[in-house]
Design an enzyme around this catalytic site. Structure first.
Site, PDB file in Angstrom:
ATOM      1  N   GLY A  72      34.311  -8.067  24.574  1.00  0.00           N
ATOM      2  CA  GLY A  72      33.141  -8.006  25.435  1.00  0.00           C
ATOM      3  C   GLY A  72      33.518  -8.272  26.886  1.00  0.00           C
ATOM      4  O   GLY A  72      34.684  -8.260  27.256  1.00  0.00           O
ATOM      5  N   GLY A  73      32.496  -8.528  27.719  1.00  0.00           N
ATOM      6  CA  GLY A  73      32.719  -8.776  29.144  1.00  0.00           C
ATOM      7  C   GLY A  73      31.670  -8.129  30.021  1.00  0.00           C
ATOM      8  O   GLY A  73      31.946  -7.775  31.168  1.00  0.00           O
ATOM      9  N   ALA A  74      30.440  -7.990  29.472  1.00  0.00           N
ATOM     10  CA  ALA A  74      29.309  -7.459  30.241  1.00  0.00           C
ATOM     11  C   ALA A  74      29.574  -6.078  30.822  1.00  0.00           C
ATOM     12  O   ALA A  74      29.018  -5.717  31.859  1.00  0.00           O
ATOM     13  CB  ALA A  74      28.917  -8.440  31.367  1.00  0.00           C
ATOM     14  N   GLN A 132      32.774  -7.411  19.949  1.00  0.00           N
ATOM     15  CA  GLN A 132      32.066  -8.632  20.310  1.00  0.00           C
ATOM     16  C   GLN A 132      31.270  -8.405  21.591  1.00  0.00           C
ATOM     17  O   GLN A 132      31.768  -7.839  22.557  1.00  0.00           O
ATOM     18  CB  GLN A 132      33.065  -9.784  20.510  1.00  0.00           C
ATOM     19  CG  GLN A 132      32.453 -11.154  20.744  1.00  0.00           C
ATOM     20  CD  GLN A 132      32.336 -11.516  22.218  1.00  0.00           C
ATOM     21  OE1 GLN A 132      33.029 -10.944  23.054  1.00  0.00           O
ATOM     22  NE2 GLN A 132      31.477 -12.470  22.530  1.00  0.00           N
ATOM     23  N   SER A 133      29.987  -8.797  21.581  1.00  0.00           N
ATOM     24  CA  SER A 133      29.112  -8.700  22.746  1.00  0.00           C
ATOM     25  C   SER A 133      29.043  -7.250  23.248  1.00  0.00           C
ATOM     26  O   SER A 133      28.686  -6.359  22.485  1.00  0.00           O
ATOM     27  CB  SER A 133      29.603  -9.667  23.829  1.00  0.00           C
ATOM     28  OG  SER A 133      28.655  -9.817  24.851  1.00  0.00           O
ATOM     29  N   ALA A 134      29.404  -6.993  24.519  1.00  0.00           N
ATOM     30  CA  ALA A 134      29.393  -5.616  25.018  1.00  0.00           C
ATOM     31  C   ALA A 134      30.334  -4.735  24.202  1.00  0.00           C
ATOM     32  O   ALA A 134      30.085  -3.544  24.015  1.00  0.00           O
ATOM     33  CB  ALA A 134      29.792  -5.591  26.492  1.00  0.00           C
ATOM     34  N   ASP A 149      21.838 -17.879  20.595  1.00  0.00           N
ATOM     35  CA  ASP A 149      22.514 -17.005  21.547  1.00  0.00           C
ATOM     36  C   ASP A 149      21.487 -16.577  22.593  1.00  0.00           C
ATOM     37  O   ASP A 149      20.549 -15.844  22.281  1.00  0.00           O
ATOM     38  CB  ASP A 149      23.077 -15.783  20.816  1.00  0.00           C
ATOM     39  CG  ASP A 149      23.945 -14.906  21.709  1.00  0.00           C
ATOM     40  OD1 ASP A 149      23.755 -14.928  22.936  1.00  0.00           O
ATOM     41  OD2 ASP A 149      24.819 -14.201  21.169  1.00  0.00           O
ATOM     42  N   HIS A 160      26.332 -17.899  22.100  1.00  0.00           N
ATOM     43  CA  HIS A 160      27.075 -16.652  22.302  1.00  0.00           C
ATOM     44  C   HIS A 160      28.583 -16.872  22.214  1.00  0.00           C
ATOM     45  O   HIS A 160      29.320 -15.996  21.753  1.00  0.00           O
ATOM     46  CB  HIS A 160      26.702 -16.065  23.669  1.00  0.00           C
ATOM     47  CG  HIS A 160      27.117 -14.638  23.852  1.00  0.00           C
ATOM     48  ND1 HIS A 160      26.549 -13.599  23.148  1.00  0.00           N
ATOM     49  CD2 HIS A 160      28.060 -14.063  24.668  1.00  0.00           C
ATOM     50  CE1 HIS A 160      27.097 -12.448  23.522  1.00  0.00           C
ATOM     51  NE2 HIS A 160      28.018 -12.708  24.433  1.00  0.00           N
TER      52      HIS A 160
END
Length: 387
Positions: free
Chosen positions: A123-125, A194-196, A296, A328
């Site tokens: 991830g990392g926006a 994960q995430s983004a 989260d 998160h």
């Protein structure tokens, strides 16, 4: 007959060769570490440039700095293994675009045959994603005889969402077609984001299934993926735009990343599954397992719940696992740094080794994972975390 002087010179030359190789290897490692540090610093300034330096982001950046400092004992240990372990193959080229690189985490060499493989998308926006963010997961899964390929991909502003999905798909293709050369089993490949990274990888998987169902020419098959693990992901852009705006990823930036609101449906897996033509492709999708923490606040767990419902609506085998009280970063950082028992890690390993009796036997007697950060620092980090 050779003179003593000549013999002496030959012996010295032969014995010094390994030392020269070690020095050259160390020089490369130091150079690589410097390049990685520069890239991470530049990514941070890119983020600052696009988010601005208002009060909200100044406080978040201060909180992020405190968070990183508190977890630094663990980060330094992971970084040492990342740069100097012979089991880590860094920056393998998988494509011709900038940042088309991946890191491979290999188990210790054994004669046990080909290993299962996890392709991991960090991830990392969509702005500061980087392959090294998966190093902790990669190192720990490699200890359980699982190869991990952490993909890098273009981030905004270097690329937009279509570029990210294209890069990730190309990285998956490289792994599917080349991993046997590194001891990986092409018939036991798992995809995780994960995430983004969960959003991007799910888009790539569904897009590939659509191409496959339409009979288009493909370089990897969605049905080749044994299971998909989505960790703390968001899968509906329509529901995320306001949430992210309120948390500082402003609407204008988000729209730029996602190529405008007209592209929301195409890059919202939870919405796209409702299209009639996608329903046919859904039959090619693998077992989907979604993990999320109930606390989260970066991407609320409702995102995984609604995606699970959409998948089940088109009869895709889906499991949703919500961890009570987890944030998160708990599942991805604090818990692995804590060592010992980790529900998420154990669940993933158990699924990958489900049909391998020998591997399950080894898992049962595996030593507890080592603690990397003292508990009081982990608790403090949890309190100051900006996520």
């Amino acid at each position: 007959m050779q003179s003593p002087g000549k013999v002496r010179r030959r012996v010295l030359g032969k014995s010094s060769a390994p030392q020269i190789c070690r020095q050259q290897s160390l020089t490369r490692d130091i150079g690589h570490a410097a390049a990685e540090t520069y890239l991470i610093t530049r990514l941070s300034f890119d983020l600052l440039g696009y988010l601005g330096v208002g009060y909200r982001w100044i406080t978040r950046l201060l909180a992020l700095a405190c968070y990183a400092i508190l977890l630094m004992p663990g980060f330094l240990q992971v970084a040492y293994h990342y740069f100097f372990s012979p089991q880590v193959r860094r920056s393998i080229v998988y494509g011709d675009q900038p940042r088309n690189r991946l890191d491979l985490y290999l188990p210790p060499p054994t004669s046990d045959g080909l290993k299962p493989v996890v392709v991991f998308v960090t991830g990392g926006a969509w702005i500061i994603g980087y392959k090294a963010w998966g190093s902790l997961l990669g190192l720990q899964l490699a200890e359980r005889d699982i190869i991990v390929a952490c993909l890098d991909y273009r981030n905004f502003p270097q690329g937009t969402i279509s570029d990210m999905v294209r890069d990730v798909s190309q990285g998956i293709s490289f792994v599917c077609n080349s991993i046997s050369a590194f001891g990986g089993d092409p018939n036991r490949i798992y995809l995780m984001g994960q995430s983004a990274g969960a959003h991007i990888s799910s888009c790539a998987l569904i897009e590939q299934a659509i191409k496959e169902s339409n009979g288009e020419r493909i370089s990897w098959s969605a049905s080749q993926i044994k299971a998909y693990f989505g960790l703390s992901g968001g899968y509906n852009l329509f529901n995320m735009v306001e949430h992210f705006h309120n948390r500082g990823l402003y609407r204008s930036i988000f729209l730029s990343i996602m190529e405008g609101e007209e592209s929301f449906e195409q890059y919202s897996p939870g919405i796209r599954l409702k299209e009639p033509r996608v329903r046919k492709a859904a039959s090619l999708l693998t077992h989907i397992v979604l993990f999320h923490g109930s606390k989260d606040y970066s991407i609320p767990c409702e995102a995984s719940k609604t995606f699970a419902e959409a998948l089940q609506g088109v009869e895709v085998k889906t499991d949703l696992i919500v961890y009570d009280g987890k944030t998160h970063t708990d599942l991805f950082l604090q818990d692995p740094l804590r060592g010992g028992k980790d529900e998420l890690f154990d669940h993933i390993v158990a699924m990958i080794h489900a049909n391998d009796r020998d591997a399950l036997g080894k898992d049962a007697v595996a030593p507890p994972r080592r603690r990397l950060v003292p508990e009081f620092l982990l608790k403090l980090a949890g309190k100051v975390s900006p996520f």
